[in-house]
Design an enzyme around this catalytic site. Structure first.
Site, PDB file in Angstrom:
ATOM      1  N   ALA A   1     121.099 -18.945  24.485  1.00  0.00           N
ATOM      2  CA  ALA A   1     122.330 -19.081  24.418  1.00  0.00           C
ATOM      3  C   ALA A   1     122.808 -20.487  24.917  1.00  0.00           C
ATOM      4  CB  ALA A   1     122.795 -18.067  25.709  1.00  0.00           C
TER       5      ALA A   1
ATOM      6  N   LEU B   1     122.670 -18.062  31.786  1.00  0.00           N
ATOM      7  CA  LEU B   1     122.547 -18.129  30.354  1.00  0.00           C
ATOM      8  C   LEU B   1     121.117 -18.037  29.884  1.00  0.00           C
ATOM      9  CD1 LEU B   1     125.327 -20.468  29.219  1.00  0.00           C
ATOM     10  CD2 LEU B   1     125.394 -18.017  28.999  1.00  0.00           C
ATOM     11  N   ASP B   2     120.834 -17.230  29.145  1.00  0.00           N
ATOM     12  CA  ASP B   2     119.319 -17.000  28.631  1.00  0.00           C
ATOM     13  C   ASP B   2     119.177 -18.364  27.619  1.00  0.00           C
ATOM     14  OD1 ASP B   2     118.895 -14.775  29.476  1.00  0.00           O
ATOM     15  OD2 ASP B   2     119.384 -13.563  27.640  1.00  0.00           O
ATOM     16  N   PRO B   3     117.759 -18.671  27.783  1.00  0.00           N
ATOM     17  CA  PRO B   3     117.418 -19.911  27.002  1.00  0.00           C
ATOM     18  C   PRO B   3     117.950 -19.930  25.664  1.00  0.00           C
ATOM     19  CG  PRO B   3     115.607 -18.984  28.089  1.00  0.00           C
ATOM     20  CD  PRO B   3     116.441 -18.007  28.325  1.00  0.00           C
TER      21      PRO B   3
END
Length: 303
Positions: free
Chosen positions: A46, A42-44
């Site tokens: 998210a 997951l991106d930061p």
């Protein structure tokens, strides 16, 4: 409990502002083991479901299916950015915001199997270099469109007139921020992702996830009690129960012919291999061998 004994699956509700690797680091400290991995980065920005694999369960990562994930995203219309989300540099802005009906009219275009161009701000590599590293240098390269599938897509109004909440069920490898940008392009006003929460992946939902803050407030015993068995990663696969005789052959690396087991599975089927007590011990795969169709263990999880 020793490091060698700690094993299982932990469902974490990732908070915003940290990377998936940061979460792995926290879990290593909380569970006193280096053997920690995760599925589906997951991106930061998210939040949401992050499946953490601890101990022997970490060996399962390469065998997990990423066929379906579910997300809740905020789509901001009237803006485009270089990252396709609201953390990036703004490229264009308009006050001409489409109506909810206009938004709903374009959503069917994105259902089913579609082609999606991966964003420059992603970890994908081109000629050995990550796209995100190139993007940070101001370099844009051509990306090959990839087939993805959107199984379900709906939008509801939010508290801001230019923002809508998208509920997306999609195949693995789908970039939700690119979906937001593409919807904005289809509407002619531009769009960017303002927030993202993964609500389900691999059969695990946000309702069963634990925050890092909650984990930090627990005792070791309470944290260990939260670990799910490795078998839960493969709950969608059929279970094949073996007698002690066939279990021994299987553990020895032999293929087990389906006609001798009295079962029938198509070639390519993966199964949960269980012992006579119906306890999971390995992941198996059905293949074609010289004497017929057989199942063979491809990864053993319980010694």
């Amino acid at each position: 409990m020793t490091e060698d004994e700690i094993s299982g699956v932990l469902i974490v509700n990732k908070h915003a502002g940290v990377t998936s690797h940061d979460i792995v680091g926290k879990i290593r400290r909380l569970y006193h083991t280096r053997r920690v991995g995760h599925t589906g980065t997951l991106d930061p920005m998210a939040t949401g479901v992050l499946v953490i694999l601890i101990g022997r369960a970490a060996k399962a990562c390469e065998y997990l299916s990423t066929d379906s994930k579910r997300y809740r995203a905020r789509l901001r219309l009237g803006i485009t950015t270089d990252t396709e989300d609201t953390t990036g540099t703004i490229l264009s802005v308009t006050k001409e915001i489409p109506t909810e009906k206009e938004l709903e009219s374009v959503l069917p275009r994105f259902l089913g199997e579609i082609m999606q161009i991966p964003p420059m701000y992603s970890a994908l590599k081109v000629n050995g270099q990550k796209l995100v590293d190139l993007a940070r240098k101001g370099i844009t390269v051509e990306r090959t469109p990839r087939a993805i599938e959107i199984f379900a897509l709906s939008a509801t109004a939010s508290d801001a007139p230019e923002e809508y909440v998208l509920d997306v069920t999609c195949s693995g490898g789908t970039y939700i921020r690119t979906l937001c940008a593409d919807i904005g392009t289809a509407l002619g006003c531009g769009g960017a992702m303002a927030a993202l929460e993964r609500t389900e992946t691999g059969g695990f939902s946000i309702e069963s996830a634990h925050t890092v803050e909650a984990l930090e407030s627990m005792t070791d015993e309470e944290r260990y009690a939260l670990l799910l068995p490795t078998e839960s990663l493969f709950s969608s696969l059929p279970a094949l129960r073996l007698s002690a005789f066939f279990e021994k052959l299987c553990r020895g690396g032999c293929e087990l012919y389906l006609k001798k087991l009295g079962v029938n599975y198509p070639v390519g089927t993966r199964v949960r291999l269980c012992n006579a007590q119906n306890t999971f011990f390995a992941l198996g795969e059905v293949g074609e061998y010289k004497d017929g169709i057989a199942v063979k263990a491809i990864k053993t999880f319980v010694l």
